[in-house]
Enzyme design. Structure first.
Site, PDB file in Angstrom:
ATOM      1  N   ARG A 105      -0.312  -5.470   5.340  1.00 30.37           N
ATOM      2  CA  ARG A 105       1.108  -5.339   5.043  1.00 30.37           C
ATOM      3  C   ARG A 105       1.660  -6.696   4.654  1.00 30.37           C
ATOM      4  O   ARG A 105       1.590  -7.646   5.430  1.00 30.37           O
ATOM      5  CB  ARG A 105       1.820  -4.795   6.289  1.00 30.37           C
ATOM      6  CG  ARG A 105       3.266  -4.475   6.030  1.00 30.37           C
ATOM      7  CD  ARG A 105       3.815  -3.573   7.092  1.00 30.37           C
ATOM      8  NE  ARG A 105       3.914  -4.184   8.409  1.00 30.37           N
ATOM      9  CZ  ARG A 105       4.777  -3.771   9.324  1.00 30.37           C
ATOM     10  NH1 ARG A 105       5.589  -2.776   9.072  1.00 30.37           N
ATOM     11  NH2 ARG A 105       4.815  -4.335  10.502  1.00 30.37           N
ATOM     12  N   THR A 109       7.593  -8.018   1.929  1.00 26.29           N
ATOM     13  CA  THR A 109       8.043  -6.785   1.258  1.00 26.29           C
ATOM     14  C   THR A 109       7.771  -5.541   2.095  1.00 26.29           C
ATOM     15  O   THR A 109       8.283  -4.463   1.786  1.00 26.29           O
ATOM     16  CB  THR A 109       7.305  -6.605  -0.084  1.00 26.29           C
ATOM     17  OG1 THR A 109       5.899  -6.453   0.207  1.00 26.29           O
ATOM     18  CG2 THR A 109       7.509  -7.814  -0.998  1.00 26.29           C
ATOM     19  N   ASP A 201       2.133  -5.207  18.123  1.00 26.36           N
ATOM     20  CA  ASP A 201       1.158  -5.117  17.041  1.00 26.36           C
ATOM     21  C   ASP A 201      -0.135  -4.521  17.586  1.00 26.36           C
ATOM     22  O   ASP A 201      -0.818  -5.140  18.416  1.00 26.36           O
ATOM     23  CB  ASP A 201       0.902  -6.514  16.454  1.00 26.36           C
ATOM     24  CG  ASP A 201       0.012  -6.441  15.227  1.00 26.36           C
ATOM     25  OD1 ASP A 201       0.487  -6.765  14.130  1.00 26.36           O
ATOM     26  OD2 ASP A 201      -1.175  -6.033  15.370  1.00 26.36           O
ATOM     27  N   ASP A 204      -3.317  -6.678  17.150  1.00 20.38           N
ATOM     28  CA  ASP A 204      -3.341  -7.833  18.062  1.00 20.38           C
ATOM     29  C   ASP A 204      -3.610  -7.384  19.489  1.00 20.38           C
ATOM     30  O   ASP A 204      -4.366  -8.045  20.224  1.00 20.38           O
ATOM     31  CB  ASP A 204      -1.999  -8.575  18.008  1.00 20.38           C
ATOM     32  CG  ASP A 204      -1.873  -9.432  16.755  1.00 20.38           C
ATOM     33  OD1 ASP A 204      -2.894  -9.699  16.098  1.00 20.38           O
ATOM     34  OD2 ASP A 204      -0.734  -9.831  16.433  1.00 20.38           O
TER      35      ASP A 204
HETATM   36  N1  URA Z   1       2.072  -1.929  13.118  1.00 20.97           N
HETATM   37  C1  URA Z   1       1.931  -2.261  14.414  1.00 20.97           C
HETATM   38  O1  URA Z   1       0.863  -2.678  14.840  1.00 20.97           O
HETATM   39  N2  URA Z   1       2.985  -2.123  15.243  1.00 20.97           N
HETATM   40  C2  URA Z   1       4.187  -1.663  14.817  1.00 20.97           C
HETATM   41  O2  URA Z   1       5.110  -1.552  15.632  1.00 20.97           O
HETATM   42  C3  URA Z   1       4.314  -1.332  13.458  1.00 20.97           C
HETATM   43  C4  URA Z   1       3.261  -1.474  12.628  1.00 20.97           C
END
Ligand code: URA
Length: 210
Positions: A105, A109, A201, A204
């Site tokens: 991502r 953007t 995330d 992560d």
């Molecule tokens: N990707 C993620 O890992 N967490 C989110 O909250 C949104 C996208």
């Protein structure tokens, strides 16, 4: 699977998800819970698979035993977080074919950028289950489904852990034929495109990166 959105409200799923959301949960625990929960979600996303019968002999007699019909299904991990779901689902469906779609991502953007694409042959004859724990903006999910359809896939389902209303709506508009199975529909996205309350995330959290 007629519903566009299925929320798996099973108590085990919800309990495990709550522990995953807690920021004090360690990487190891998070990964283990994701493996467990992905099997419960896989159970749900495959609950109406077509069946046929095969003539077998038990030690007692002959019987026509129910077995899955058609070609092996394809699991498509949307990298990198999709791999966290893939491990558990593969334990339940070990003969599935596996593909990978690399999308990251662009944080400015929020649009997906493709860097890898490798999927099994014969997607047009298989049930294809796309795996990505977080359905957030829906941009990368829609892009992944676009790619799968361009490769011939016609029967696609989307399996995630958490979904945001914005992502569900985006998928509904772009791919109304793709049912979504998730453990929870959260409140909203924040200004950075993260799911709220979410779990942070997912990549992560499962890989211990930051
Ligand atoms: N990707 C993620 O890992 N967490 C989110 O909250 C949104 C996208």
């Amino acid at each position: 699977m007629p519903e566009h959105l299925t929320i798996v409200r099973h108590p085990l799923v919800q309990h495990k998800l709550s522990i995953m959301r807690d920021k004090r949960t360690s990487t190891g625990e998070f990964r283990q819970l994701l493996r467990e929960i992905s099997q419960l979600l896989a159970y749900e996303v495959t609950r109406d698979l077509e069946m046929t019968t095969r003539a077998i002999e038990t030690p007692m007699c002959e019987m026509d035993a129910p077995v899955l019909k058609g070609k092996k299904l394809a699991l498509i991990s949307i990298l990198r977080a999709g791999n966290g779901l893939l491990d558990g689902v593969l334990e339940l469906i070990p003969s599935a074919r596996v593909g990978y779609i690399g999308l990251y991502r662009d944080e400015a953007t929020l649009q997906p950028v493709q860097y890898y694409y490798k999927v099994p042959e014969g997607l047009d004859d298989r049930l294809v289950i796309a795996l990505d724990p977080m359905l957030a903006t829906g941009n990368s999910s829609v892009a992944a489904i676009d790619l799968l359809k361009a490769s011939g896939a016609r029967n696609i389902r989307f399996l995630c852990l958490l979904a945001a209303p914005e992502g569900v709506q985006r998928m509904q508009e772009a791919h109304p034929d793709v049912p979504i199975v998730t453990a929870a529909l959260d409140e909203r996205l924040n200004e950075k495109g993260y799911i709220m309350p979410g779990l942070g995330d997912a990549g992560d959290r499962m890989f211990g990166t930051k």
